[in-house]
Design an enzyme around this catalytic site. Sequence first.
Site, short mmCIF file in Angstrom:
data_model
loop_
_atom_site.label_atom_id
_atom_site.label_comp_id
_atom_site.label_asym_id
_atom_site.label_seq_id
_atom_site.Cartn_x
_atom_site.Cartn_y
_atom_site.Cartn_z
N CYS A 181 -5.61 0.74 -8.68
CA CYS A 181 -6.66 0.42 -7.97
C CYS A 181 -6.68 1.55 -6.45
O CYS A 181 -7.26 1.22 -5.61
CB CYS A 181 -5.97 -0.89 -7.31
SG CYS A 181 -6.08 -2.25 -8.35
N GLU B 242 -4.61 2.36 -4.24
CA GLU B 242 -4.13 2.57 -3.00
C GLU B 242 -2.67 3.35 -2.78
O GLU B 242 -2.05 3.53 -1.77
CB GLU B 242 -3.62 0.98 -2.51
CG GLU B 242 -2.56 0.41 -3.32
CD GLU B 242 -2.95 -0.26 -4.51
OE1 GLU B 242 -2.21 -1.45 -4.95
OE2 GLU B 242 -4.04 -0.11 -5.18
#
Length: 754
Positions: free
Chosen positions: A423, A425
């Site tokens: 994702c 992050e």
Amino acid sequence: MTISIVPESRLEDSPLPKRQKTISFQEFITPSGSDSANADRFAHLLATPPEDMDWLINAIKENDYKSLFELDLKFLDSYNDRKAPFGFNGLGQLVYARTYARIRPDGTNETWKDTIKRVVEGVFEVQKAYVEKVLKEKWNEEKSQKTAQEMYESMFNMKFLPPGRGLWAMGTSICRQKGLGAALNNCAFVSTSKVVEDPAKPFVFLMDASMLGVGVGFDTEGAGKITIKSPKQPSQRLIIGDTREGWVESLEKLLKSYFSGEHQVEFDYSAIRPAGLPLKTFGGMSSGPEPLKKMLESVESLLKKDLGKPLSETLIVDIMNLIGKCVVAGNVRRTAEIAFGKPDSVEFLDLKNYEVNPHRAEYGWTSNNSIFAKLGMDYTEACDRVQKNGEPGFAWLENMKAYSRMNGVPDHRDAKVTGGNPCLEQSLESMELCCLVETFPNHCTDFEEYKRTLELALLYAKTVTLVTVHWPETRDVMYRNRRIGCSVSGIAQFLTTRGIHRLHRWLELGYQVLHQYDNVLSQWLKIPKSVKLTSVKPSGTISLLAGATPGIHFPESRFYIRRIRMAKDFPMIGPLREAGYKIEPAFGSEDSTVVVEFPVDVGEGIRGQKEVSMWEQLSIAAFMQKHWADNQVSATITFDPATEGPQLKNALDYFQYQLKGVSFLPRLEYGAFPQMPYEAIDEEKYKQEMQRLRTNLDDEGMPARTHSEILRVTEQQGFTTHKMEDAFCDGDKCDLSAMRAARAKDKENTVESS
């Protein structure tokens, strides 16, 4: 949840302090220009890292498997009549009941109070065992009890929460007896750049981590570095063990036979349990040997096709994607993948073009695909592809290596990172795992309360870094970096209720709080300071529990329908139908799956995605990357293909200097695909939907009279979170890959029906 907002505190009103230079432990023990002898002067400050989990397992065994730490009973009794503040009209309650409520040792079902008790006691049990067994120091029971009660209160009221895997695994036999510390971590990355040294390792690592529920990113740097060989004869028979290790070994043997020219392998699947039996450790039902058999046969077919050829980008991604498909089919909780490729590689960019690569349509959906974009590159071709299907995503490795927060001051603290998690992050080194934790600033009355929330959240995450993982290379990099991703969610709600100025101050002050407390914890535990501390994750079930908007993202609209997929024979379906929730067969899986609809009101004044332009979304992501995230901000930017699609290149030209990664998703009108996970509705429609609900759910997400029996049957039949994860970001995975998977599935169904 109703929060009474009080005036800003003195601390919040005071001028922002000058940012103190924060340094990694590597910099601390080896200052610029110093030598190794100087570093030796500080070595005594660190504890010797344990190589396995025996320090915890043996401590628990010595205590007859009872918890090493227990919360005060009078304190726990004070919560008996308190209602859990689940969000979104039963949706948060249902997600909890379906996903995190375990069966207790006495056979009864966990309530929210029980889950928080298990997690908090698990955290402090790890700390106590570490202090007594590894540090050989005295444990302060009185101080720990006070802090544990604060953590319980904060988690119970959803001011912060562990990641989903922490709620599920912390304080259970997964860690206490099996020693699977990796199961508490969220994501990982592995590079194929050193494929010459150990050709099978990146693929084996991805499969092993994926089977523990860890999402894994990987690159294609190994392309062209080895040649596919013919295996030696005669073939050797391998009886595949009925374990995670057995499945992983079978892949390793197969790959070594073609990568290193070792003996051909003949697989025997007879020892693998048949389909339909319960899986005790991670939940769900056994799939039987078929997913593994299909994966091994598919991988070998691709290897035979490329005999005598260099390892290609396509083959690397094919093998990784086939592993992902096998793991999902094998009933492990869930996994996610992201593939990173070179920006000028047409071969990589065409991997999701199924006209060019028709063989990949069956499994290409298992990964998001992103390019390692170069600062100053021409984004025209990549953006043309994004407008068609939302890929590729963009990751700027130069920024990931050079910056902590993107505030104009490069510090090169992460010079060794080579990629990121699915994702995006977290920036990560090869074979590094990341530990995440999520805070909800909009659930705190003032900054003083949020300050303590951040400290407690960091204490949880720092404790997870104490837990040993079973891969030596991973253990080494994690012990050195102690990387943490303390995230914030509900940003859209905070901006609406309190404004961007207050958000700016909370982020800046909060960042300093985390670094100061990290100093305290690192000195106490005699471990390195964390190389990075903050990120913004996309969130999933955790934000649903708390009734918060996920990460930095805005909702479909203030009022919307949220659709959740479940097995047709899942025991909750009857009570949910009885309660008035709309349930219908799932398109394309009518015989096995249903879709349940939940009406949601995010809150007064909250804007929907159509009201927030692509440029504003990018600006918010850049704002969070500058003022909060020293790791990264997970940002999936939705855009109008007609009006904003042509502006993508211009947007990237500006924001390439302000972000470390970003992905885009064309905004679709409802009805573009059947049973889309979100459907915007107006207030009148919302009220109509609410009037249809006839039965209030209890604190654990079920009609009270059926709750205990439902969860008992659920566990007996193997219907746990790991079996029943929603396809649309109902775990800690990205909306992006889920939506693309839905599109791919829809196209597949369309082809089959034509």
